[in-house]
Design a protein around this motif. Structure first.
Motif: not given
Length: 483
Positions: A152-180
């Motif tokens: 999850l942290p790696a997928l969340a940082r894809l938008s920092e490397i790739i311009p104009n990318l929006t990443t949507i995570f569909i989950i059940t219950t998010p944790s406080p440190s989900l993506m760091r």
């Protein structure tokens, strides 16, 4: 003048109509996804099962892509369809290539670094067109099998490397440190309330009943859905699809008196009383599942007075019966007699097991083994004592070869069947945990079996029951008791 942060009224009208009671979530998603309004890098969509998360995101992306032509594109990766992490990586690359109509075959992708490299190469066109937007959706990513801890942290940082990318995570219950990372926007899909359930189901009422107008049928359907929700929402219909299925199943039975002419559609109370049995019988909702017999469950047979021993002899498997006898002997024999009763070398290769081994006296009436004169009650009539689980298992292993026909030396050790049998006896309260701290006491009270070899237990059956269980195996338990 129209603000740039406002969507056209007709753009989401059909979507809001298709998904009632989700207008706020749809507007928030459209605002954070649309390339001309306020697109974000990462977006977390969370909520319980069957709240419309995946369907709304998919339909919204399709609607926005049709409206914005080439400005928006998307790909949806469903974790439920990916068996391993490598399958997930390669499927992500393949779906992104299909969305962009990339005809080249996807390369092997086994790590997060390879995934980042492939997506960067595939989505490099966004650097040339800053107005375009690509949305990458990971549906159910929190349940991905064989996922690395940094997924999850790696997928969340894809938008920092790739311009104009929006990443949507569909989950059940998010944790406080989900993506760091700094907290991304969250859109919550709460469970439907009773009023929302009724409003959604009332949008598609059934056809009118015989001799009844459509308005009367609609009013009856609304009150009927409320009654189904009150009776079945918690035990059997916790989601909208399940509640809709229950209503469709019970509606013909509920309205049968109206169709036959015995009741009118406005007599809801009488209809409810006539159909109350249908709201209490789960077999109508799940006809393929056979209900358990209620006339003779095992736990009740154990508590019955007359035929309880015979019932246990019939219903318990051999290993559980053997362990129950071993537990009875451990409860009613002192530990100092175990060598004389169960050890082969102690008596020259033959076990001595006639009652009174330790209590017999010498011919002249003297000796250390003379029976105590103050004991006048048979040992088996006294209450059971406490024993250690390891001692009960040792008695089981020592008597296995003699009690069970065909058992050979070297094959009488403790295995998974023994642990399962102990758990069965504990769940039926035939064995009771009496020591081992708060955790052990709680496990014993709840019917569990804490298989700590130092745990203290007590047998919970009487002499008549254990004698019948022993005779069903060809064992006279009285011969193994020390008087």
């Amino acid at each position: 003048m129209t603000s740039i942060f406002e969507l056209p009224d007709d753009l989401l009208a059909s979507l809001i109509t298709s998904f009632p009671c989700r207008e706020a979530q749809i507007n928030a998603l459209a605002t954070l996804i649309h390339p001309r309004i306020a697109p974000c890098r990462n977006l977390v969509v969370h909520g319980t099962e069957a709240t419309g998360k995946s369907s709304i995101v998919s339909d919204l992306l399709q609607t926005l892509r049709d409206a914005s032509s080439s400005d928006l594109n998307y790909a949806i990766v469903k974790s439920a369809e990916c068996v391993t992490a490598r399958h997930f990586f390669e499927r992500t690359v393949g779906l992104v290539g299909d969305a962009l109509r990339n005809e080249s075959a996807p390369a092997r992708c086994e790590t997060l670094a390879a995934l980042t490299a492939e997506l960067t190469k595939t989505l490099k066109y966004t650097e040339q067109d800053p107005r375009s937007r690509f949305v990458l959706v990971f549906d159910g990513i929190d349940r991905q099998r064989d996922a690395p801890p940094t997924l999850l942290p790696a997928l969340a940082r894809l938008s920092e490397i790739i311009p104009n990318l929006t990443t949507i995570f569909i989950i059940t219950t998010p944790s406080p440190s989900l993506m760091r990372i700094c907290s991304p926007p969250h859109i919550h899909f709460p469970p439907y309330t009773k009023a929302q359930y009724i409003a959604i189901l009332s949008r598609t009422p059934p056809a009118s009943l015989p001799n009844t107008t459509q308005q009367e049928t609609t009013e009856l359907w609304t009150r009927f859905t409320a009654a189904v929700h009150d009776s079945l929402a918690r035990p059997a219909a916790r989601t909208l699809p399940r509640l809709r299925q229950c209503c469709a199943t019970l509606w013909p039975r509920f309205t049968a008196p109206v169709a036959s002419g015995t009741h009118k559609a406005r007599e809801f109370s009488k209809l409810l009383i006539a159909a109350r049995a249908y709201f209490q019988d789960e077999s109508i909702l799940e006809p393929g599942i056979q209900r358990a017999r209620r006339d003779a469950p095992l736990a009740e047979k154990k508590k019955s007075s007359s035929g309880s021993g015979t019932d246990l002899s019939t219903l318990l498997p051999p290993t559980a019966r053997h362990l129950l006898i071993a537990a009875y002997l451990a409860s009613h024999n002192a530990p100092r007699h175990d060598n004389a009763l169960f050890s082969t070398w102690h008596a020259g290769g033959k076990k001595r097991r006639r009652g009174g081994v330790a209590g017999s006296s010498t011919p002249n009436g003297t000796g250390r083994g003379r029976r105590a004169k103050h004991r006048r009650i048979a040992r088996k009539l006294l209450g059971p004592g406490v024993f250690v689980l390891e001692r009960m298992v040792a008695i089981y292993v020592a008597t296995r070869q003699e009690w069970i026909p065909g058992a050979e030396d070297g094959k009488g050790g403790v295995d998974g069947d023994v642990g399962m049998a102990i758990a069965t006896l504990a769940s039926l309260r035939l064995l009771v945990r009496v020591g081992g701290g708060a955790a052990g006491a709680a496990a014993g009270a709840g019917g569990g079996a804490d298989l700590d070899r130092g745990g203290k237990w007590r047998v919970n059956v009487g002499w008549e029951i254990i004698r019948s269980v022993g005779r069903s195996m060809g064992v006279e338990v009285e011969e193994w008791l020390v008087e």
